[in-house]
Scaffold this motif. Structure first.
Motif, short mmCIF file in Angstrom:
data_model
loop_
_atom_site.label_atom_id
_atom_site.label_comp_id
_atom_site.label_asym_id
_atom_site.label_seq_id
_atom_site.Cartn_x
_atom_site.Cartn_y
_atom_site.Cartn_z
N ILE A 76 0.86 -1.18 0.00
CA ILE A 76 0.00 0.00 0.00
C ILE A 76 0.90 1.23 0.00
CG2 ILE A 76 -1.80 1.25 1.22
CD1 ILE A 76 -2.77 -1.43 0.24
N LYS A 77 0.71 2.09 -0.98
CA LYS A 77 1.51 3.31 -1.07
C LYS A 77 0.70 4.51 -0.58
CE LYS A 77 4.13 1.57 -4.97
NZ LYS A 77 4.54 1.75 -6.35
N ILE A 78 1.37 5.60 -0.32
CA ILE A 78 0.71 6.83 0.10
C ILE A 78 -0.03 7.44 -1.09
CG2 ILE A 78 1.09 9.16 0.99
CD1 ILE A 78 3.49 8.06 2.51
N CYS A 79 -1.26 7.90 -0.85
CA CYS A 79 -2.05 8.52 -1.92
C CYS A 79 -1.36 9.80 -2.38
CB CYS A 79 -3.46 8.83 -1.44
SG CYS A 79 -4.43 7.38 -1.07
N GLU A 80 -1.25 9.96 -3.68
CA GLU A 80 -0.56 11.12 -4.23
C GLU A 80 -1.47 12.33 -4.37
OE1 GLU A 80 1.29 9.81 -7.83
OE2 GLU A 80 2.53 8.35 -6.80
N LYS A 81 -2.78 12.10 -4.47
CA LYS A 81 -3.73 13.21 -4.61
C LYS A 81 -4.22 13.65 -3.24
CE LYS A 81 -5.59 11.75 -9.06
NZ LYS A 81 -6.83 11.41 -9.77
N PRO A 82 -4.68 14.90 -3.13
CA PRO A 82 -5.25 15.35 -1.85
C PRO A 82 -6.54 14.57 -1.55
CG PRO A 82 -5.28 17.12 -3.49
CD PRO A 82 -4.62 15.96 -4.11
N VAL A 83 -6.78 14.30 -0.27
CA VAL A 83 -7.91 13.48 0.15
C VAL A 83 -8.92 14.32 0.91
CG1 VAL A 83 -8.56 11.49 1.54
CG2 VAL A 83 -6.39 11.50 0.33
N ASN A 84 -10.19 14.23 0.50
CA ASN A 84 -11.27 14.88 1.24
C ASN A 84 -11.78 13.91 2.30
OD1 ASN A 84 -11.17 17.14 -0.43
ND2 ASN A 84 -12.58 16.23 -1.89
N ILE A 85 -12.35 14.44 3.36
CA ILE A 85 -12.82 13.61 4.48
C ILE A 85 -13.89 12.63 4.03
CG2 ILE A 85 -14.56 15.22 5.31
CD1 ILE A 85 -12.24 13.16 7.54
N HIS A 86 -14.71 12.98 3.03
CA HIS A 86 -15.78 12.06 2.59
C HIS A 86 -15.21 10.82 1.89
CE1 HIS A 86 -15.09 14.08 -1.27
NE2 HIS A 86 -15.65 13.02 -1.84
N MET A 87 -13.99 10.87 1.42
CA MET A 87 -13.37 9.72 0.76
C MET A 87 -12.99 8.64 1.76
SD MET A 87 -11.00 11.71 -1.97
CE MET A 87 -10.68 10.38 -3.09
#
Length: 83
Positions: A42-53
């Motif tokens: 599992i890698k770190i997400c490269e895009k910004p993450v919204n709380i609803h995700m």
């Protein structure tokens, strides 16, 4: 116990084991085989993450829909679109 009694006792134990069918290997089900395969790293997400995700948890990529990957965020591992 005299040593003469040990050999017949050992023979009796072997015969009882064979009469019961011996040691059987259990067949693995498809689900068990999938669980034994190690998931991809599992890698770190490269895009910004919204709380609803954070409502879309996952353990590995196969749990995500098409064009999504399982990646690590501040809330947990989630499915995120790679496009």
């Amino acid at each position: 116990m005299p040593t003469q009694a040990l050999l017949p006792l050992l023979l009796l134990c072997v015969l009882l084991l064979q009469a019961q069918g011996g040691v059987r290997k259990r067949r693995s089900t498809k689900k068990e085989m999938q669980q034994t395969q190690l998931p991809r790293e599992i890698k770190i997400c490269e895009k910004p993450v919204n709380i609803h995700m954070c409502r879309r948890p996952c353990a590995y990529d196969k749990e995500c829909q098409a064009n999504n990957i399982c990646c690590s965020t501040f809330c947990r591992n989630i499915c995120m679109n790679i496009l």
